[in-house]
Design a protein around this motif. Structure first.
Motif, PDB file in Angstrom:
ATOM      1  N   ASP A   1       6.387  -2.803  12.527  1.00 15.41           N
ATOM      2  CA  ASP A   1       5.459  -2.508  13.629  1.00 15.41           C
ATOM      3  C   ASP A   1       5.590  -1.081  14.160  1.00 15.41           C
ATOM      4  O   ASP A   1       5.220  -0.796  15.299  1.00 15.41           O
ATOM      5  CB  ASP A   1       5.635  -3.508  14.780  1.00 15.41           C
ATOM      6  CG  ASP A   1       6.947  -3.349  15.533  1.00 15.41           C
ATOM      7  OD1 ASP A   1       7.785  -2.518  15.125  1.00 15.41           O
ATOM      8  OD2 ASP A   1       7.143  -4.060  16.534  1.00 15.41           O
ATOM      9  N   THR A   2       6.076  -0.166  13.323  1.00 14.80           N
ATOM     10  CA  THR A   2       6.348   1.185  13.835  1.00 14.80           C
ATOM     11  C   THR A   2       5.188   2.162  13.632  1.00 14.80           C
ATOM     12  O   THR A   2       5.374   3.377  13.720  1.00 14.80           O
ATOM     13  CB  THR A   2       7.634   1.744  13.208  1.00 14.80           C
ATOM     14  OG1 THR A   2       7.593   1.582  11.786  1.00 14.80           O
ATOM     15  CG2 THR A   2       8.837   1.028  13.758  1.00 14.80           C
TER      16      THR A   2
ATOM     17  N   VAL B   1      12.886  -4.266   5.725  1.00 13.14           N
ATOM     18  CA  VAL B   1      12.113  -3.046   5.924  1.00 13.14           C
ATOM     19  C   VAL B   1      12.767  -2.176   6.992  1.00 13.14           C
ATOM     20  O   VAL B   1      13.220  -2.676   8.027  1.00 13.14           O
ATOM     21  CB  VAL B   1      10.648  -3.388   6.290  1.00 13.14           C
ATOM     22  CG1 VAL B   1      10.560  -4.141   7.591  1.00 13.14           C
ATOM     23  CG2 VAL B   1       9.772  -2.162   6.301  1.00 13.14           C
ATOM     24  N   THR B   2      12.832  -0.885   6.740  1.00 16.62           N
ATOM     25  CA  THR B   2      13.442   0.027   7.702  1.00 16.62           C
ATOM     26  C   THR B   2      12.540   0.219   8.915  1.00 16.62           C
ATOM     27  O   THR B   2      11.314   0.230   8.791  1.00 16.62           O
ATOM     28  CB  THR B   2      13.742   1.397   7.066  1.00 16.62           C
ATOM     29  OG1 THR B   2      14.336   2.248   8.054  1.00 16.62           O
ATOM     30  CG2 THR B   2      12.481   2.065   6.531  1.00 16.62           C
ATOM     31  N   ALA B   3      13.166   0.391  10.069  1.00 18.21           N
ATOM     32  CA  ALA B   3      12.421   0.709  11.288  1.00 18.21           C
ATOM     33  C   ALA B   3      12.550   2.191  11.635  1.00 18.21           C
ATOM     34  O   ALA B   3      12.092   2.621  12.694  1.00 18.21           O
ATOM     35  CB  ALA B   3      12.941  -0.139  12.450  1.00 18.21           C
TER      36      ALA B   3
ATOM     37  N   ALA C   1       7.302   6.075   6.066  1.00 15.22           N
ATOM     38  CA  ALA C   1       6.949   6.270   4.663  1.00 15.22           C
ATOM     39  C   ALA C   1       7.798   5.384   3.759  1.00 15.22           C
ATOM     40  O   ALA C   1       7.295   4.762   2.814  1.00 15.22           O
ATOM     41  CB  ALA C   1       7.110   7.740   4.283  1.00 15.22           C
ATOM     42  N   LYS C   2       9.080   5.304   4.050  1.00 17.56           N
ATOM     43  CA  LYS C   2       9.961   4.451   3.263  1.00 17.56           C
ATOM     44  C   LYS C   2       9.595   2.984   3.459  1.00 17.56           C
ATOM     45  O   LYS C   2       9.567   2.201   2.498  1.00 17.56           O
ATOM     46  CB  LYS C   2      11.421   4.685   3.647  1.00 17.56           C
ATOM     47  CG  LYS C   2      12.400   3.824   2.864  1.00 17.56           C
ATOM     48  CD  LYS C   2      13.839   4.104   3.270  1.00 17.56           C
ATOM     49  CE  LYS C   2      14.801   3.206   2.503  1.00 17.56           C
ATOM     50  NZ  LYS C   2      16.226   3.464   2.889  1.00 17.56           N
ATOM     51  N   ALA C   3       9.306   2.590   4.693  1.00 18.47           N
ATOM     52  CA  ALA C   3       8.955   1.202   4.974  1.00 18.47           C
ATOM     53  C   ALA C   3       7.701   0.787   4.210  1.00 18.47           C
ATOM     54  O   ALA C   3       7.624  -0.316   3.650  1.00 18.47           O
ATOM     55  CB  ALA C   3       8.747   1.004   6.472  1.00 18.47           C
TER      56      ALA C   3
ATOM     57  N   ILE D   1       0.435  -2.962   7.377  1.00 20.33           N
ATOM     58  CA  ILE D   1       0.956  -3.614   6.178  1.00 20.33           C
ATOM     59  C   ILE D   1      -0.124  -3.809   5.119  1.00 20.33           C
ATOM     60  O   ILE D   1       0.185  -3.968   3.939  1.00 20.33           O
ATOM     61  CB  ILE D   1       1.621  -4.967   6.499  1.00 20.33           C
ATOM     62  CG1 ILE D   1       0.593  -6.030   6.897  1.00 20.33           C
ATOM     63  CG2 ILE D   1       2.689  -4.809   7.573  1.00 20.33           C
ATOM     64  CD1 ILE D   1       1.151  -7.443   6.942  1.00 20.33           C
ATOM     65  N   VAL D   2      -1.396  -3.775   5.520  1.00 19.91           N
ATOM     66  CA  VAL D   2      -2.470  -3.985   4.555  1.00 19.91           C
ATOM     67  C   VAL D   2      -2.551  -2.832   3.551  1.00 19.91           C
ATOM     68  O   VAL D   2      -2.949  -3.044   2.398  1.00 19.91           O
ATOM     69  CB  VAL D   2      -3.817  -4.184   5.279  1.00 19.91           C
ATOM     70  CG1 VAL D   2      -4.987  -4.204   4.299  1.00 19.91           C
ATOM     71  CG2 VAL D   2      -3.781  -5.498   6.059  1.00 19.91           C
ATOM     72  N   LEU D   3      -2.173  -1.627   3.941  1.00 23.25           N
ATOM     73  CA  LEU D   3      -2.241  -0.507   3.005  1.00 23.25           C
ATOM     74  C   LEU D   3      -1.324  -0.709   1.801  1.00 23.25           C
ATOM     75  O   LEU D   3      -1.793  -0.627   0.653  1.00 23.25           O
ATOM     76  CB  LEU D   3      -1.935   0.811   3.718  1.00 23.25           C
ATOM     77  CG  LEU D   3      -1.972   2.057   2.819  1.00 23.25           C
ATOM     78  CD1 LEU D   3      -3.338   2.235   2.174  1.00 23.25           C
ATOM     79  CD2 LEU D   3      -1.582   3.302   3.617  1.00 23.25           C
ATOM     80  N   PRO D   4      -0.036  -0.974   1.979  1.00 24.77           N
ATOM     81  CA  PRO D   4       0.788  -1.230   0.789  1.00 24.77           C
ATOM     82  C   PRO D   4       0.348  -2.476   0.019  1.00 24.77           C
ATOM     83  O   PRO D   4       0.491  -2.517  -1.211  1.00 24.77           O
ATOM     84  CB  PRO D   4       2.205  -1.388   1.356  1.00 24.77           C
ATOM     85  CG  PRO D   4       2.029  -1.653   2.808  1.00 24.77           C
ATOM     86  CD  PRO D   4       0.783  -0.941   3.208  1.00 24.77           C
ATOM     87  N   ILE D   5      -0.199  -3.463   0.712  1.00 21.51           N
ATOM     88  CA  ILE D   5      -0.700  -4.653   0.012  1.00 21.51           C
ATOM     89  C   ILE D   5      -1.886  -4.285  -0.879  1.00 21.51           C
ATOM     90  O   ILE D   5      -1.952  -4.695  -2.051  1.00 21.51           O
ATOM     91  CB  ILE D   5      -1.081  -5.743   1.030  1.00 21.51           C
ATOM     92  CG1 ILE D   5       0.180  -6.329   1.683  1.00 21.51           C
ATOM     93  CG2 ILE D   5      -1.903  -6.854   0.366  1.00 21.51           C
ATOM     94  CD1 ILE D   5      -0.100  -7.281   2.825  1.00 21.51           C
ATOM     95  N   LEU D   6      -2.830  -3.519  -0.358  1.00 23.15           N
ATOM     96  CA  LEU D   6      -3.980  -3.120  -1.162  1.00 23.15           C
ATOM     97  C   LEU D   6      -3.552  -2.242  -2.340  1.00 23.15           C
ATOM     98  O   LEU D   6      -4.129  -2.326  -3.434  1.00 23.15           O
ATOM     99  CB  LEU D   6      -5.008  -2.389  -0.302  1.00 23.15           C
ATOM    100  CG  LEU D   6      -5.753  -3.239   0.742  1.00 23.15           C
ATOM    101  CD1 LEU D   6      -6.689  -2.370   1.571  1.00 23.15           C
ATOM    102  CD2 LEU D   6      -6.535  -4.368   0.072  1.00 23.15           C
TER     103      LEU D   6
END
Length: 391
Positions: free
Chosen positions: A75-76, A128-130, A134-136, A186-191
């Protein structure tokens, strides 16, 4: 001295044989009186979605599945109130009164998602890192790609149908994932992950905001937020030009935001359109828009009115009711779903768990919609209208 130690070791080994099986508990007070230690149906046991089997799938590939529940506690990149990193926990907690496949038959659907042939499991959460967005985002993409690249179970009974091989670029069947967010980024990495398997997909997006914000003039770190990720996805050609929003009602800078949204590939159904045109027209418009393309379904809990779902980071007044949202989801059954998510549940703002409970129930609708060929009939068994011939 060495001989003495060796003798002592051998003697101990002889006196303490290794147990190859667990000792029987049949004679003990609990087992002899009450039987196995089963989990309590509502509030006991390990927390998984609807008491599904829980597997850390990223490190354990031994358990095949057809649909996985998966948490992304990220959520960052929120712009207002944070807290959606606790969403996966809240949604699982809200699902405790469900028990798939046991206590999960629904009167409106007239089916149980656990008895439609698919192997359903809960794959836990991505670590997942907070500290580094970019890494998350890369962690989430790597995790999702891992899950949808695994071999499928291929069903547990004759009701199972292969619903993905005809859509996949490699012609193979792939597992599907229902993701528990997390903020909407989160939808961006999913897509990005789905693109590797299916190419561009159409998105059905339920939300009070369009999430297609312009990114000109922003730094690389500022470009990706929970209000811009669709713009980034369009830049990367991850979506078709036949996506659609539902429930939009947020305040905007002006008409140019709608024009920009159209350029990203979306049509807009506002929250008020439901009053003007009705549920059936909303369903028809969505189905017509996405057609037979691979479809990704994304639902921000703030599409629901905050009076019914207060636990969200960016609430907007005047939303749909939970019942209206559920009716629309039922009308989308049979589309070519390749995945789904529910996001932006931030339980710190909840009251009596009502948002988590609502979100968990919507996930139940996701599962049935992904496993059935068409929407359920109007009416239901046992209704007075059946006797009047109105069903």
């Amino acid at each position: 001295m060495l001989a003495t130690l060796l003798f002592a070791s051998l003697a101990f080994t002889h006196q303490s044989p290794l147990h190859t099986s667990s000792p029987s508990t049949a004679h003990e007070p609990w087992t002899s009186k009450y039987g196995p230690q089963t989990e309590h149906g509502y509030f006991g046991g390990i927390l998984s979605y609807a008491h599904l089997p829980y597997v850390k799938c990223l490190e354990d590939a031994s358990k095949p599945y057809d649909i996985a529940i998966f948490g992304m506690p990220f959520d960052t990149t929120t712009t207002y109130r944070p807290g959606a990193r606790f969403g996966p926990y809240a949604i699982r907690s809200g699902s405790r009164r469900q028990s798939i496949p046991g206590y999960a038959w629904d009167l409106s659907w007239e089916v149980n998602p656990g008895k439609l042939g698919a192997e359903l499991i809960d794959c836990g959460d991505v670590p997942v890192t907070a500290m580094d967005n970019a890494k998350a985002i890369d962690q989430m993409e790597a995790a999702y790609t891992t899950l949808i690249s695994r071999p499928v179970m291929g069903g547990i009974n004759a009701l199972y149908k292969d619903r993905t091989s005809a859509l996949a670029l490699d012609g193979k069947e792939h597992p599907r994932v229902v993701t528990l967010g997390g903020d909407h980024t989160i939808v961006l990495p999913i897509l990005r992950s789905l693109y590797k398997v299916y190419g561009p997909v159409s998105v059905i997006h339920f939300d009070s905001h369009m999430d297609t914000g312009a990114v000109e003039g922003r730094t690389d770190q500022e470009r990706i937020t929970h209000g811009t990720y669709f713009t980034i996805a369009a830049e990367e050609h991850l979506m078709t030009n036949s996506s659609i929003h539902g429930g939009i009602r947020s305040k905007m800078m002006g008409e140019r935001q709608v024009t920009h949204d159209e350029s990203v590939g979306f049509q807009v159904i506002s929250a008020e359109d439901l009053d003007d045109y009705g549920v059936n027209a909303i369903i028809e418009a969505i189905r017509k828009r996405v057609g037979s393309s691979p479809v990704y379904l994304s639902l921000d809990i703030n599409v629901i009115d905050p009076g019914l779902a207060p636990a969200t980071g960016t609430p907007e007044a005047g939303g749909w009711t939970t019942r209206e949202m559920k009716r629309i989801l039922r009308g989308l059954a049979g589309l070519n779903f390749v995945g789904a998510d529910i996001v932006e549940v931030a339980p710190a703002y909840d009251h009596a768990d009502i948002t988590g409970i609502a979100a968990a129930d919507l996930v139940h609708d996701f599962l049935v919609a992904m496993l059935t060929d068409k929407p359920p009939r109007v009416g239901h068994i046992g209704s007075p209208w059946a006797d009047l011939g109105l069903l």
